[in-house]
Design a protein around this motif. Sequence first.
Motif, short mmCIF file in Angstrom:
data_model
loop_
_atom_site.label_atom_id
_atom_site.label_comp_id
_atom_site.label_asym_id
_atom_site.label_seq_id
_atom_site.Cartn_x
_atom_site.Cartn_y
_atom_site.Cartn_z
N GLY A 48 2.95 5.43 14.34
CA GLY A 48 2.23 6.37 13.47
C GLY A 48 2.95 6.57 12.15
O GLY A 48 2.32 6.60 11.08
N GLY A 49 4.28 6.70 12.20
CA GLY A 49 5.05 6.86 10.97
C GLY A 49 4.99 5.63 10.09
O GLY A 49 4.93 5.74 8.86
N GLU A 50 5.01 4.44 10.70
CA GLU A 50 4.92 3.20 9.92
C GLU A 50 3.56 3.06 9.25
O GLU A 50 3.47 2.60 8.10
CB GLU A 50 5.21 2.01 10.82
N ARG A 51 2.50 3.45 9.96
CA ARG A 51 1.17 3.41 9.34
C ARG A 51 1.12 4.35 8.15
O ARG A 51 0.52 4.04 7.12
CB ARG A 51 0.10 3.78 10.36
N GLN A 52 1.73 5.52 8.30
CA GLN A 52 1.73 6.50 7.22
C GLN A 52 2.50 5.97 6.01
O GLN A 52 2.05 6.08 4.86
CB GLN A 52 2.34 7.81 7.71
N ARG A 53 3.66 5.38 6.27
CA ARG A 53 4.45 4.83 5.17
C ARG A 53 3.74 3.64 4.51
O ARG A 53 3.82 3.45 3.29
CB ARG A 53 5.82 4.39 5.69
N LEU A 54 3.02 2.84 5.30
CA LEU A 54 2.27 1.72 4.73
C LEU A 54 1.16 2.23 3.81
O LEU A 54 0.90 1.66 2.74
CB LEU A 54 1.67 0.87 5.85
N ALA A 55 0.50 3.32 4.23
CA ALA A 55 -0.56 3.90 3.39
C ALA A 55 0.02 4.43 2.09
O ALA A 55 -0.58 4.28 1.00
CB ALA A 55 -1.27 5.02 4.15
N ILE A 56 1.20 5.04 2.16
CA ILE A 56 1.84 5.53 0.94
C ILE A 56 2.26 4.37 0.06
O ILE A 56 2.10 4.40 -1.17
CB ILE A 56 3.04 6.42 1.30
N ALA A 57 2.79 3.31 0.68
CA ALA A 57 3.17 2.13 -0.10
C ALA A 57 1.97 1.54 -0.83
O ALA A 57 2.08 1.08 -1.97
CB ALA A 57 3.79 1.08 0.84
N ARG A 58 0.82 1.54 -0.17
CA ARG A 58 -0.40 1.03 -0.80
C ARG A 58 -0.73 1.83 -2.06
O ARG A 58 -1.08 1.27 -3.10
CB ARG A 58 -1.55 1.10 0.20
N ALA A 59 -0.60 3.16 -1.96
CA ALA A 59 -0.90 4.01 -3.12
C ALA A 59 0.15 3.83 -4.22
O ALA A 59 -0.18 3.77 -5.41
CB ALA A 59 -0.96 5.47 -2.70
N LEU A 60 1.41 3.70 -3.82
CA LEU A 60 2.48 3.53 -4.81
C LEU A 60 2.35 2.20 -5.53
O LEU A 60 2.65 2.10 -6.73
CB LEU A 60 3.84 3.64 -4.13
N LEU A 61 1.93 1.15 -4.81
CA LEU A 61 1.79 -0.16 -5.44
C LEU A 61 0.70 -0.15 -6.51
O LEU A 61 0.84 -0.78 -7.56
CB LEU A 61 1.48 -1.21 -4.37
N ALA A 62 -0.39 0.57 -6.24
CA ALA A 62 -1.47 0.64 -7.23
C ALA A 62 -1.04 1.44 -8.46
O ALA A 62 -1.55 1.21 -9.56
CB ALA A 62 -2.70 1.28 -6.59
N ALA A 63 -0.10 2.38 -8.27
CA ALA A 63 0.48 3.17 -9.36
C ALA A 63 -0.55 3.79 -10.27
O ALA A 63 -0.52 3.60 -11.49
CB ALA A 63 1.44 2.29 -10.17
N PRO A 64 -1.49 4.59 -9.75
CA PRO A 64 -2.45 5.29 -10.61
C PRO A 64 -1.80 6.50 -11.26
O PRO A 64 -0.73 6.96 -10.81
CB PRO A 64 -3.54 5.72 -9.61
N PRO A 65 -2.40 7.08 -12.29
CA PRO A 65 -1.80 8.24 -12.96
C PRO A 65 -1.79 9.51 -12.11
O PRO A 65 -1.00 10.41 -12.36
CB PRO A 65 -2.65 8.42 -14.21
N ILE A 66 -2.68 9.60 -11.11
CA ILE A 66 -2.75 10.80 -10.27
C ILE A 66 -2.63 10.38 -8.81
O ILE A 66 -3.36 9.49 -8.36
CB ILE A 66 -4.08 11.56 -10.49
N LEU A 67 -1.72 11.01 -8.06
CA LEU A 67 -1.54 10.73 -6.65
C LEU A 67 -2.02 11.92 -5.83
O LEU A 67 -1.65 13.07 -6.11
CB LEU A 67 -0.08 10.45 -6.32
N LEU A 68 -2.86 11.65 -4.81
CA LEU A 68 -3.34 12.66 -3.88
C LEU A 68 -2.78 12.34 -2.51
O LEU A 68 -3.13 11.33 -1.91
CB LEU A 68 -4.88 12.67 -3.83
N LEU A 69 -1.89 13.17 -2.02
CA LEU A 69 -1.22 12.92 -0.75
C LEU A 69 -1.60 14.00 0.26
O LEU A 69 -1.23 15.17 0.08
CB LEU A 69 0.30 12.88 -0.94
N ASP A 70 -2.34 13.61 1.28
CA ASP A 70 -2.81 14.55 2.30
C ASP A 70 -1.88 14.48 3.50
O ASP A 70 -2.01 13.59 4.35
CB ASP A 70 -4.25 14.22 2.70
N GLU A 71 -0.91 15.40 3.57
CA GLU A 71 0.06 15.44 4.66
C GLU A 71 0.71 14.07 4.85
O GLU A 71 0.78 13.53 5.97
CB GLU A 71 -0.59 15.90 5.96
#
Length: 630
Positions: free
Chosen positions: A531-554
């Motif tokens: 579960g933690g690895e899936r969560q970190r992978l999802a965050i990595a996906r968002a960080l790689l795209a590097a948009p100007p606004i980040l929305l992090l839900d828990e």
Amino acid sequence: MSDAAAPSQTSARPARRGFGRRPGADEGPRASFRQLLPYLTEHKRVLAWVIALSVLGAAASLAQPLLVNQVITRVQHATPLGWLVWVLVALVVLAGIISGYQHYLLQRTGEGVVLSSRRRLVARMLNLPIAEFDRRRTGDLVSRVGADSTALRAVLTQGLIDAIGGALTFIGALVGMAIVDPVLLGLTVLVIGLSVVVVVLLSGRIRTASGKAQKKVGDLTAAVERAISSVRTIRAAGATQREIAAVDEDARGAWRMGIQVARISALVVPVAGIALQVSFLVVLGIGGYRVASGAISVASLVTFIIFLFMLVMPLGNAFGAITSVNSALGALGRIEEIIGLPGEDAHDARSASVADSRADAPAIAFESVTFAYPVDPEVSSRAARESTDDAGALVDSAEPNGDPRPVLRDVSFEVPRGKRTALVGPSGAGKSTTLALIERFYDPSSGTIRLGGVDIAALPRDELRAQLGYVEQDAPALAGSLRDNLTLGAPDATDDECRRVLEAVNLGEVLARSPLGLDAPVGEEGVMLSGGERQRLAIARALLAAPPILLLDESTSSLDGRNEQLMREAIDAVAEHRTMIVIAHRLSTVVDSDQIVVLDHGEVVGVGTHSELVASVPLYRELAKHQLLV
């Protein structure tokens, strides 16, 4: 801290559980033949060639009885047959070749119709508003792409075009029979006419039953998909046998409707055979009498019988075509139901652009926003009327008068550019809904949400979402490889960039776990990751795209202390000069925020820093006392 207001698809159950089945719900939508025509006209050139082959094949077939008549006459008069036999053989071979090539073209065109329907259906399905996915079961949608679209092939391969060619043979046979013996023709038409009346009366029942059968197949697919996707939860709860029984009930429902279709079809199929047998007996009896009386010759009787077979065989094809087309129209109705739904951006104004945003305006601003999830009384599941809280209990989301209950009420706050804003509050406060509204998964019931001063309702959704990086609460991983998941929002990212972001979120060990590296599979829904690895992978996906606004839900809820610290450092590194909105359940994630917005029952009860809110907002003081673990 999960948002209780959002409808949960996992809580949806079929209407058999007693959740309000509406009358006629099992019948499903039915299409008209006019709706089928666009799928056929896409292949009009090939179909025109097939029809031309049908004409040629019909001509080759109709010429054969005439040649047989000449052969018999010459034999009776002891006249040499000459070229007649060879012409007859050539016509038989030609008719066979034409039939084989025509079959290939029809199969190929049928596959083209299936492809076209699937492309249209998938394109529409993936553009539907999120609310449509809330109220529909995934398995039923999958069934429409698979089973329903496949049923369209039968229109071409099992009757329709064959029936067109058969109609030419039918008419030609009628003319030939009228020339040979009008009396025998009249008796034959009487028998066949009765069979046509029977088929016409049954065709409507076939279409209705086929629509119901396709609906039941959709229910079965939905039940199987639900059971398979939740198999670990089901096993752990000791509910395997109950789920097997539930799926078995849907399977039996599909079986019963299939039997009903078979029962009605069984009344149609023998009609052609009975018509042929009765017609043959009538022609043989009356025709033999007329031969004996000298009214017609033996050659004419044989010719008439051959024409009779040519008359009844296309009639059987026509009856089969009626069954196939009616079945296909039932399936097409389910396809057209989805295609006919408005897309997510159907009513978008698209009158502005992100380029219109102002540098002096807040990154995000909520202005008196009120929102309620829609209540659909016609949906035979609780997904659109109820939702789940953190404990999985069902929560009624409708007012006593039936109107949807607001999840957010007159919410107003601003998110400064380049700053970190945290959303906190008890379960069901509306936090996840707030992020969903920013992403425009839903639109507010009233009020305005602005991006850099621009109303997001005026922005194209793809342009809006390009500015946002969204990490969902349940951190889903897509079936595929690590690379597939990482590059979902950044398709041009290099392998080095992918590896760098994985290391940043402490997923280097996952990368080294397999010799495939970035091509290592993650399994269905990321089952091969924790579960933690899936969560970190999802965050990595968002960080790689590097948009100007980040929305992090828990985004760190499934992480241990060490990985949370590493994750915070990675987020801090990439968040510089970026705007962040964070939903968090740990005090350590909240206290460093530049701004904290406290929500309770869909209302803003406080905005400020940690120290300000501890002093002024009792709810926040209570949450902080318990480390925000609610």
